[in-house]
Each structure stands twice: as structure tokens, then as C-alpha cells.
Motif scaffolding. Structure first.
Motif, mmCIF file in Angstrom:
data_model
loop_
_atom_site.group_PDB
_atom_site.id
_atom_site.type_symbol
_atom_site.label_atom_id
_atom_site.label_comp_id
_atom_site.label_asym_id
_atom_site.label_seq_id
_atom_site.Cartn_x
_atom_site.Cartn_y
_atom_site.Cartn_z
ATOM 1 N N TYR A 1 0.820 -1.207 0.000
ATOM 2 C CA TYR A 1 0.000 0.000 0.000
ATOM 3 C C TYR A 1 0.856 1.259 0.000
ATOM 4 O O TYR A 1 0.469 2.288 -0.575
ATOM 5 C CB TYR A 1 -0.952 -0.009 1.190
ATOM 6 C CG TYR A 1 -2.145 -0.912 1.011
ATOM 7 C CD1 TYR A 1 -2.938 -0.822 -0.135
ATOM 8 C CD2 TYR A 1 -2.487 -1.864 1.968
ATOM 9 C CE1 TYR A 1 -4.035 -1.650 -0.321
ATOM 10 C CE2 TYR A 1 -3.588 -2.699 1.792
ATOM 11 C CZ TYR A 1 -4.353 -2.590 0.647
ATOM 12 O OH TYR A 1 -5.436 -3.405 0.473
ATOM 13 N N TYR B 1 9.559 12.679 -1.013
ATOM 14 C CA TYR B 1 8.327 12.016 -0.562
ATOM 15 C C TYR B 1 8.602 11.052 0.590
ATOM 16 O O TYR B 1 7.792 10.936 1.511
ATOM 17 C CB TYR B 1 7.648 11.279 -1.717
ATOM 18 C CG TYR B 1 6.194 10.993 -1.424
ATOM 19 C CD1 TYR B 1 5.254 12.026 -1.425
ATOM 20 C CD2 TYR B 1 5.761 9.718 -1.093
ATOM 21 C CE1 TYR B 1 3.921 11.786 -1.120
ATOM 22 C CE2 TYR B 1 4.426 9.471 -0.788
ATOM 23 C CZ TYR B 1 3.512 10.511 -0.800
ATOM 24 O OH TYR B 1 2.198 10.273 -0.484
ATOM 25 N N GLU C 1 1.785 1.821 -3.543
ATOM 26 C CA GLU C 1 0.637 2.326 -4.301
ATOM 27 C C GLU C 1 0.477 3.824 -4.050
ATOM 28 O O GLU C 1 0.158 4.588 -4.966
ATOM 29 C CB GLU C 1 -0.633 1.572 -3.900
ATOM 30 C CG GLU C 1 -0.663 0.114 -4.332
ATOM 31 C CD GLU C 1 -0.555 -0.042 -5.841
ATOM 32 O OE1 GLU C 1 -1.492 0.370 -6.540
ATOM 33 O OE2 GLU C 1 0.479 -0.566 -6.317
ATOM 34 N N ASP C 2 0.716 4.238 -2.814
ATOM 35 C CA ASP C 2 0.644 5.651 -2.461
ATOM 36 C C ASP C 2 1.774 6.429 -3.140
ATOM 37 O O ASP C 2 1.559 7.532 -3.656
ATOM 38 C CB ASP C 2 0.738 5.799 -0.937
ATOM 39 C CG ASP C 2 0.631 7.235 -0.480
ATOM 40 O OD1 ASP C 2 -0.484 7.790 -0.511
ATOM 41 O OD2 ASP C 2 1.667 7.817 -0.101
ATOM 42 N N THR D 1 2.259 12.128 5.257
ATOM 43 C CA THR D 1 1.550 11.460 4.179
ATOM 44 C C THR D 1 1.460 9.961 4.445
ATOM 45 O O THR D 1 1.916 9.481 5.481
ATOM 46 C CB THR D 1 2.254 11.726 2.826
ATOM 47 O OG1 THR D 1 1.453 11.217 1.766
ATOM 48 C CG2 THR D 1 3.631 11.075 2.799
ATOM 49 N N PHE D 2 0.879 9.244 3.501
ATOM 50 C CA PHE D 2 0.562 7.819 3.586
ATOM 51 C C PHE D 2 -0.279 7.556 4.842
ATOM 52 O O PHE D 2 -1.310 8.182 5.021
ATOM 53 C CB PHE D 2 1.813 6.949 3.531
ATOM 54 C CG PHE D 2 1.530 5.466 3.474
ATOM 55 C CD1 PHE D 2 0.520 4.969 2.658
ATOM 56 C CD2 PHE D 2 2.229 4.561 4.245
ATOM 57 C CE1 PHE D 2 0.214 3.626 2.623
ATOM 58 C CE2 PHE D 2 1.940 3.210 4.205
ATOM 59 C CZ PHE D 2 0.930 2.747 3.398
ATOM 60 N N ASP D 3 0.149 6.647 5.748
ATOM 61 C CA ASP D 3 -0.681 6.333 6.919
ATOM 62 C C ASP D 3 -0.332 7.192 8.133
ATOM 63 O O ASP D 3 -0.878 7.006 9.214
ATOM 64 C CB ASP D 3 -0.569 4.847 7.277
ATOM 65 C CG ASP D 3 0.846 4.442 7.692
ATOM 66 O OD1 ASP D 3 1.751 5.308 7.663
ATOM 67 O OD2 ASP D 3 1.059 3.272 8.029
ATOM 68 N N LYS E 1 1.096 7.122 -6.778
ATOM 69 C CA LYS E 1 0.083 8.151 -7.008
ATOM 70 C C LYS E 1 0.663 9.559 -6.878
ATOM 71 O O LYS E 1 0.199 10.502 -7.525
ATOM 72 C CB LYS E 1 -1.067 7.988 -6.013
ATOM 73 C CG LYS E 1 -1.950 6.778 -6.261
ATOM 74 C CD LYS E 1 -3.036 6.704 -5.200
ATOM 75 C CE LYS E 1 -3.897 5.458 -5.366
ATOM 76 N NZ LYS E 1 -4.919 5.348 -4.282
ATOM 77 N N HIS E 2 1.656 9.724 -6.019
ATOM 78 C CA HIS E 2 2.130 11.064 -5.687
ATOM 79 C C HIS E 2 3.454 11.454 -6.334
ATOM 80 O O HIS E 2 3.828 12.629 -6.292
ATOM 81 C CB HIS E 2 2.252 11.209 -4.164
ATOM 82 C CG HIS E 2 0.941 11.191 -3.453
ATOM 83 N ND1 HIS E 2 0.359 10.034 -2.979
ATOM 84 C CD2 HIS E 2 0.068 12.191 -3.151
ATOM 85 C CE1 HIS E 2 -0.789 10.320 -2.396
ATOM 86 N NE2 HIS E 2 -0.995 11.608 -2.492
#
Length: 452
Positions: free
Chosen positions: A288, A309, A291-292, A318-320, A295-296
Motif C-alpha cells: 500500500y 516524498y 501504491e501511495d 503522508t501515507f498512513d 500516485k504522488h
């Protein structure tokens, strides 16, 4: 009628009361020299037992001092690199052979391996109507809980469930090793059908198939897979089978076994441990996270953009927002995780065959850049390298294994190690495991209810 999980305002208020009365001053852990997590500040584990099942090497002695080295992993004295190398050279499946090694402490010859495979096939069946009455009737969106429930329910179908003799426990363990692929995949199909409204199909395992082939054939609607797909999955299972007595789920197996409980309860407890995102659930987090990242990040080949990032991930922006780069670092290994090195080569080969070259290159870049970012942002006591979870999520996604089954794949492999450790604990007849906790509570005078 309310949901079983309904929360009321009263629950929130009670939770706040519980928190305020449960907090422990963190300075007390240092004051009383408490080894939180049973580990020293440098990450070295507190010695709590002995095992002959596997050996993990992360340091070597140089001029009388221990210095970090490339990690090594041995199953019953055999280097995992050599085991995997021999299997690859012969171009065969090896999971069943390594199960034999872990359980019985020696490599099987051709005849012994043939007999053992036949025993696994014999036990690769569930009680009549078990799939219908247990797995399909109570589908869960969490496969680890589904498997644990199935394992505990199998207790009811066992004519001798509480017998902890070596003969009986060995039989139970081999049976569980054999049916774990079915418990995992059938549990997913139940979820996919009843909770996601997808088609339901329940295939039967063919007796000629290896464990890896069983998983892929049960999972896919057309039952088709390539030899490369099955061989790479077989390798991943081997690398996840065992990792010392101190990892959380295996230590749980030792602790629960030491109480004298039954096999089904011990394995269900290990499953509960493995489910956690700090343990077996880490491979899902890695997937996941990427996947994040996809996207960014606009340019997957821009090191600077990736670094920026990753810094945001560490800074909980960001993320979780947990501040962790998943798949990086390990409780034991310092310089490298030998399982990751082996698995990475196999994943790269599969990525090329399946058209995932760009994804693999992104993973490589993050693998290279993450330790630098972590080193700048965090105070670390030892090196940071990618672990076996880093590439396993990519592998499973390339095999079209749904993310709900990532941790169950880990469990399907690790059940072999848990079984070996359960038997080792029983054979050596140790004391019940009971470490000490120091009480810091103060003595209070009792006040009658009507005067509070």
C-alpha cells in the motif's frame, strides 16, 4: 437492532478514564532497566531460550570484537542460500523438502521425500462439509481471522485434540501444514463472494501438485499458472518458513505451548501474532505504501522527488502518517537480510517476464534511497537495510494474489516453523514461560461504595 460493534459515548468516556489511569512514566523503564520488547537499546534480543531449528547470523567476530556482517540464515545447520541454490539447480519444487528438514532435523533422501509428500497429500483434505459449514457461513474481510477461526474449529473435528504426545502433535502439525493453503484461499473466496458480490468457485487440490501449485490453482478461476510463477512462489514460501525462536509469532508458539495447551490453540495464537502490521502484516503495508508513492510521484526515475516524498512519510505528513518506511530495517539484521537478497533476484526475473520492469525499478530506487533518508531523519543504533517483506508484496501482486492473502501466504509458510518449534518445546519439556513484570502501583486504602 444495533450492530455488534456499536460504540456509545459512554465507551469513549470510559476509554479516556482507562488511558489516564494506565499511563506509565517512560523514564521508569530506564530506571529499572526494563528491556522493552525483550531487546537492548542496540536491538540485541534478551536470551530466553535455546533452539536447534534455525540460526540467524548478523555479526562476526573480528579481532575479538563483534562487527556487523551480511546476514546469514541457516535451517537445521544448512545455509538457506545453499538450499535454494540446490533446488534451483535441479529445477524442482522444494517447500515440502524443507518442511521435512525443519520437522525432523535432516535432509530427506529420495524415498523419504516421496513418502513425506504422499503423507502431505493424504492430509490435504478438510472434514466433510467443513468448507460449507465453517468457512462459507461466516465470511470475514480479514483472512487471518478467518484462518484462525478455522484452525480453532478443526479442534472440534479431531478425535484426540488435547493429546500433547509427540506422535499426536506431529500428526496435527502435518495436517495443518497440508490444509493451510485451502484455509487461506477458501477463506478469501468466501469473502470475495459474500462481502464483495463476486463469483464463487471452490476448486479441489490435485494430489500431484506442490504446495505452491495448489495455492495458485485454488486461487485462479481457470486454475492456470506458469512454471515460473509456481517456482517463484515456492521459493518465497521457503524463505518465509522459519526465522529463529525469537520472532514474535514463533515466540508466541513457545510461550503458549509451554502452558500445555493443544496444537490448535497454539497455532491460532501464532496467527494472531503474525497478523500484526509490525510482524507478518508488514508486506501489506509495503504494498500500500508503494501504491501511495506511485500516485504522488510524477517521475519514478527522479531520485530527488522520491527522497522528498520518503521524508514526508517519515515526518508523518503522508501515507498512513505513522512515520515508517515499511520494508526497511529489521530487528535482527544490520547490513542485509539474506532472504531479501534471494527473493529480489527471483522477483526481478518474474518482473521481466510479466512486464513489471518499471515497478521493479521503482522498488530498487526506494530500497537504495530509504536508508539515506532514514539516516538523516532518525537516530539509529544500527544499519538499515530492506527486509524480506520489501519485495514480497510486489511478488504477490505480479502473481495476481490479492492483498488480503499477503499475510496468509506468510502464515502458510511459517506454519512449518511454528510446528517445528512447538515440537521442540514439547520434546524438551521446559517450564512454563513466565517473565517478570515489576509493579509500580501504589497501595491505596479501600473506601466503601457509599462513601466514594
Amino acid at each position: 437492532m444495533g450492530s455488534y460493534s456499536d460504540n456509545t459515548p459512554a465507551i469513549h468516556d470510559l476509554a479516556q478514564k482507562m488511558i489516564s489511569n494506565s499511563m506509565i512514566d517512560t523514564s521508569l523503564y530506564s530506571k529499572y532497566n526494563v528491556k522493552r520488547g525483550l531487546r537492548d537499546l542496540d536491538g540485541k534480543g534478551v536470551l530466553t531460550g535455546l533452539t536447534d531449528i534455525s540460526t540467524i547470523i548478523q555479526n562476526k567476530e573480528v579481532d575479538g570484537k563483534l562487527v556487523p556482517c551480511d546476514g546469514e540464515l541457516y535451517y537445521r545447520g544448512y545455509n538457506v542460500n545453499d538450499i535454494v541454490g540446490g533446488i534451483l539447480e535441479d529445477d524442482r519444487f522444494g517447500f515440502e523438502e524443507v518442511v521435512y528438514l525443519l520437522l525432523f532435523g535432516e535432509m530427506p533422501n529420495v524415498a523419504q521425500l516421496k513418502d513425506f509428500k504422499e503423507l502431505l497429500v493424504k492430509y490435504r483434505t478438510l472434514p466433510q462439509n467443513f468448507v460449507r459449514d465453517v468457512i462459507l457461513k461466516a465470511p470475514s474481510e480479514d483472512m487471518m481471522n478467518s484462518i484462525a477461526r478455522s484452525v480453532l474449529t478443526l479442534f472440534c473435528y479431531d478425535d484426540n485434540p488435547n493429546d500433547t504426545s509427540v506422535d499426536n502433535v506431529l500428526r496435527q502439525c502435518i495436517q495443518l501444514i497440508s490444509v493451510f493453503p485451502m484455509l487461506s484461499v477458501y477463506g478469501y473466496h468466501a469473502y470475495n463472494h459474500y462481502l464483495r458480490d463476486k463469483s464463487l468457485y471452490i476448486h479441489r487440490a490435485e494430489p500431484t501438485m506442490s504446495t505452491a501449485e495448489v495455492i495458485l490453482s485454488l486461487l485462479r478461476p481457470d486454475r492456470k499458472y506458469t512454471p515460473l510463477e509456481a517456482k517463484v512462489l515456492d521459493m518465497a514460501l521457503i524463505l518465509h518458513m522459519e526465522h529463529g525462536g525469537g520472532n514474535n509469532s514463533t515466540f508466541t508458539t513457545h510461550v503458549v505451548t509451554s502452558s500445555g495447551t493443544d496444537t490448535y490453540s497454539a497455532i491460532a495464537a501464532a496467527l494472531a501474532s503474525l497478523k500484526g502490521p509490525k510482524h507478518g502484516g508488514a508486506n501489506v503495508k509495503v504494498f500500500y505504501m508503494f501504491e501511495d508513492i506511485k500516485k504522488h510521484i510524477k517521475d519514478w526515475k527522479d531520485d530527488e522527488e522520491i527522497e522528498d516524498y520518503l521524508e514526508k512519510i517519515l515526518e508523518k505528513q503522508t501515507f498512513d502518517r505513522m512515520g515508517l518506511i515499511y520494508g526497511m530495517g529489521h530487528a535482527v539484521y544490520t547490513i542485509s537480510d539474506p532472504r531479501q537478497i534471494i527473493l529480489k533476484g527471483a522477483v526481478q526475473k518474474l518482473a521481466k517476464a510479466e512486464g513489471y520492469d518499471e515497478d521493479f525499478e521503482l522498488y530498487e530506487r526506494v530500497e537504495r534511497l530509504a536508508p539515506q533518508v532514514i539516516g538523516k531523519k532518525r537516530k539509529i543504533y544500527k544499519g538499515v537495510a530492506s527486509n524480506v517483506d520489501f519485495y514480497s508484496g510486489l511478488l504477490y501482486s505480479m502473481l495476481d494474489i490479492p492483498c488480503e492473502l499477503y499475510t496468509p501466504m506468510f502464515a502458510t509458510a511459517r506454519i512449518a516453523g511454528w510446528s517445528a518449534h512447538r515440537l521442540e518445546e514439547i520434546v524438551n519439556g521446559g517450564k512454563i514461560i513466565r517473565p517478570a513484570y515489576m509493579s509500580i502501583s501504589t497501595t491505596k486504602n479501600y473506601t466503601p461504595l457509599d462513601k466514594r
